[in-house]
Design a protein around this motif. Structure first.
Motif, mmCIF file in Angstrom:
data_model
loop_
_atom_site.group_PDB
_atom_site.id
_atom_site.type_symbol
_atom_site.label_atom_id
_atom_site.label_comp_id
_atom_site.label_asym_id
_atom_site.label_seq_id
_atom_site.Cartn_x
_atom_site.Cartn_y
_atom_site.Cartn_z
ATOM 1 N N ALA A 140 5.202 -6.646 -3.900
ATOM 2 C CA ALA A 140 4.841 -8.071 -3.927
ATOM 3 C C ALA A 140 5.667 -8.856 -2.907
ATOM 4 O O ALA A 140 5.138 -9.722 -2.203
ATOM 5 C CB ALA A 140 5.044 -8.627 -5.333
ATOM 6 N N ALA A 141 6.948 -8.539 -2.803
ATOM 7 C CA ALA A 141 7.805 -9.224 -1.832
ATOM 8 C C ALA A 141 7.371 -8.897 -0.406
ATOM 9 O O ALA A 141 7.327 -9.784 0.456
ATOM 10 C CB ALA A 141 9.267 -8.838 -2.049
ATOM 11 N N LEU A 142 7.048 -7.644 -0.155
ATOM 12 C CA LEU A 142 6.602 -7.251 1.181
ATOM 13 C C LEU A 142 5.311 -7.960 1.564
ATOM 14 O O LEU A 142 5.123 -8.337 2.725
ATOM 15 C CB LEU A 142 6.444 -5.735 1.267
ATOM 16 C CG LEU A 142 7.753 -4.944 1.166
ATOM 17 C CD1 LEU A 142 7.463 -3.455 1.050
ATOM 18 C CD2 LEU A 142 8.665 -5.232 2.348
ATOM 19 N N ALA A 143 4.430 -8.161 0.604
ATOM 20 C CA ALA A 143 3.192 -8.906 0.869
ATOM 21 C C ALA A 143 3.519 -10.342 1.286
ATOM 22 O O ALA A 143 2.883 -10.888 2.198
ATOM 23 C CB ALA A 143 2.285 -8.891 -0.360
ATOM 24 N N GLU A 144 4.508 -10.950 0.643
ATOM 25 C CA GLU A 144 4.925 -12.308 1.020
ATOM 26 C C GLU A 144 5.524 -12.317 2.419
ATOM 27 O O GLU A 144 5.258 -13.219 3.212
ATOM 28 C CB GLU A 144 5.955 -12.849 0.026
ATOM 29 C CG GLU A 144 5.374 -13.245 -1.305
ATOM 30 C CD GLU A 144 4.431 -14.427 -1.196
ATOM 31 O OE1 GLU A 144 4.764 -15.417 -0.507
ATOM 32 O OE2 GLU A 144 3.355 -14.368 -1.809
ATOM 33 N N ILE A 145 6.338 -11.328 2.718
ATOM 34 C CA ILE A 145 6.983 -11.252 4.035
ATOM 35 C C ILE A 145 5.947 -11.073 5.132
ATOM 36 O O ILE A 145 6.042 -11.655 6.206
ATOM 37 C CB ILE A 145 8.015 -10.095 4.055
ATOM 38 C CG1 ILE A 145 9.199 -10.454 3.146
ATOM 39 C CG2 ILE A 145 8.487 -9.790 5.470
ATOM 40 C CD1 ILE A 145 10.123 -9.289 2.839
ATOM 41 N N ARG A 146 4.924 -10.283 4.860
ATOM 42 C CA ARG A 146 3.881 -10.000 5.860
ATOM 43 C C ARG A 146 2.801 -11.072 5.930
ATOM 44 O O ARG A 146 1.972 -11.049 6.845
ATOM 45 C CB ARG A 146 3.245 -8.647 5.542
ATOM 46 C CG ARG A 146 4.203 -7.489 5.741
ATOM 47 C CD ARG A 146 3.543 -6.159 5.426
ATOM 48 N NE ARG A 146 4.502 -5.078 5.535
ATOM 49 C CZ ARG A 146 4.720 -4.167 4.602
ATOM 50 N NH1 ARG A 146 4.030 -4.182 3.480
ATOM 51 N NH2 ARG A 146 5.624 -3.233 4.779
ATOM 52 N N HIS A 147 2.786 -11.984 4.977
ATOM 53 C CA HIS A 147 1.746 -13.019 4.935
ATOM 54 C C HIS A 147 1.780 -13.816 6.238
ATOM 55 O O HIS A 147 2.843 -14.216 6.710
ATOM 56 C CB HIS A 147 1.980 -13.948 3.745
ATOM 57 C CG HIS A 147 0.816 -14.806 3.439
ATOM 58 N ND1 HIS A 147 0.542 -15.961 4.125
ATOM 59 C CD2 HIS A 147 -0.169 -14.668 2.522
ATOM 60 C CE1 HIS A 147 -0.550 -16.509 3.649
ATOM 61 N NE2 HIS A 147 -1.006 -15.736 2.671
ATOM 62 N N PRO A 148 0.607 -14.052 6.833
ATOM 63 C CA PRO A 148 0.548 -14.762 8.121
ATOM 64 C C PRO A 148 1.185 -16.154 8.099
ATOM 65 O O PRO A 148 1.661 -16.632 9.119
ATOM 66 C CB PRO A 148 -0.949 -14.867 8.421
ATOM 67 C CG PRO A 148 -1.621 -13.895 7.527
ATOM 68 C CD PRO A 148 -0.708 -13.634 6.369
ATOM 69 N N GLU A 149 1.210 -16.798 6.945
ATOM 70 C CA GLU A 149 1.780 -18.145 6.866
ATOM 71 C C GLU A 149 3.288 -18.145 6.638
ATOM 72 O O GLU A 149 3.904 -19.210 6.616
ATOM 73 C CB GLU A 149 1.069 -18.942 5.778
ATOM 74 C CG GLU A 149 -0.372 -19.257 6.142
ATOM 75 C CD GLU A 149 -1.067 -20.114 5.103
ATOM 76 O OE1 GLU A 149 -0.389 -20.685 4.228
ATOM 77 O OE2 GLU A 149 -2.299 -20.200 5.163
ATOM 78 N N ALA A 150 3.882 -16.970 6.458
ATOM 79 C CA ALA A 150 5.344 -16.902 6.312
ATOM 80 C C ALA A 150 5.964 -17.328 7.642
ATOM 81 O O ALA A 150 5.556 -16.882 8.703
ATOM 82 C CB ALA A 150 5.772 -15.490 5.945
ATOM 83 N N ASP A 151 6.916 -18.195 7.564
ATOM 84 C CA ASP A 151 7.538 -18.756 8.771
ATOM 85 C C ASP A 151 8.629 -17.807 9.270
ATOM 86 O O ASP A 151 9.818 -18.121 9.193
ATOM 87 C CB ASP A 151 8.110 -20.134 8.454
ATOM 88 C CG ASP A 151 8.549 -20.876 9.698
ATOM 89 O OD1 ASP A 151 8.076 -20.526 10.792
ATOM 90 O OD2 ASP A 151 9.380 -21.806 9.565
ATOM 91 N N LEU A 152 8.210 -16.628 9.766
ATOM 92 C CA LEU A 152 9.140 -15.603 10.226
ATOM 93 C C LEU A 152 8.685 -15.024 11.559
ATOM 94 O O LEU A 152 7.490 -14.841 11.780
ATOM 95 C CB LEU A 152 9.205 -14.439 9.223
ATOM 96 C CG LEU A 152 9.699 -14.738 7.811
ATOM 97 C CD1 LEU A 152 9.458 -13.533 6.922
ATOM 98 C CD2 LEU A 152 11.160 -15.106 7.824
ATOM 99 N N SER A 153 9.646 -14.714 12.404
ATOM 100 C CA SER A 153 9.322 -13.986 13.635
ATOM 101 C C SER A 153 9.111 -12.517 13.258
ATOM 102 O O SER A 153 9.457 -12.094 12.151
ATOM 103 C CB SER A 153 10.464 -14.108 14.642
ATOM 104 O OG SER A 153 11.609 -13.398 14.178
ATOM 105 N N GLU A 154 8.564 -11.735 14.174
ATOM 106 C CA GLU A 154 8.361 -10.307 13.895
ATOM 107 C C GLU A 154 9.683 -9.611 13.616
ATOM 108 O O GLU A 154 9.776 -8.751 12.749
ATOM 109 C CB GLU A 154 7.619 -9.629 15.054
ATOM 110 C CG GLU A 154 6.130 -9.895 15.054
ATOM 111 C CD GLU A 154 5.460 -9.571 13.718
ATOM 112 O OE1 GLU A 154 5.677 -8.457 13.178
ATOM 113 O OE2 GLU A 154 4.718 -10.433 13.210
#
Length: 107
Positions: A27-41
């Protein structure tokens, strides 16, 4: 009443039992990979490695809790506005004896 801003610091301590670390991590990985997560690659990769390497599930759980979730517990939410949020999740030995006795008490 004074026009000066008034602040309250809300502290919540919650002990949870992790029933399935793999599901929690997924579930956490899905959040991290979500396109709207404000994270760089680079940040996504770093966070995913952190979640995958943490056998306790604490890193995963931290990704799944947002301060707004806690504010939903407060009635009359229009009367307060969040200004600062700090979230920490760490492994625990389990509920303390005090928590067992006061499981549903409200302060």
């Amino acid at each position: 009443m004074s026009d000066e801003p008034k602040y309250l610091r809300l502290t919540v301590e919650l002990t949870v039992e992790v029933l399935d670390v793999n599901a929690l991590q997924a579930a956490a990985l899905a959040e991290i990979r979500h396109p709207e997560a404000d994270l760089s690659e680079e940040e996504r990769t770093e966070q995913a490695e952190l979640v995958n390497s943490d056998e306790t599930g604490a890193s995963a759980l931290q990704w799944l809790i947002e301060p707004d979730h806690v504010l939903q517990l407060v009635e009359h939410i229009a009367e307060i506005e969040p200004r600062e949020a700090v979230l920490g999740v760490e492994p625990s030995e389990g509920p303390s004896e005090e928590e067992d006795e006061e499981e549903h008490d409200h302060v």
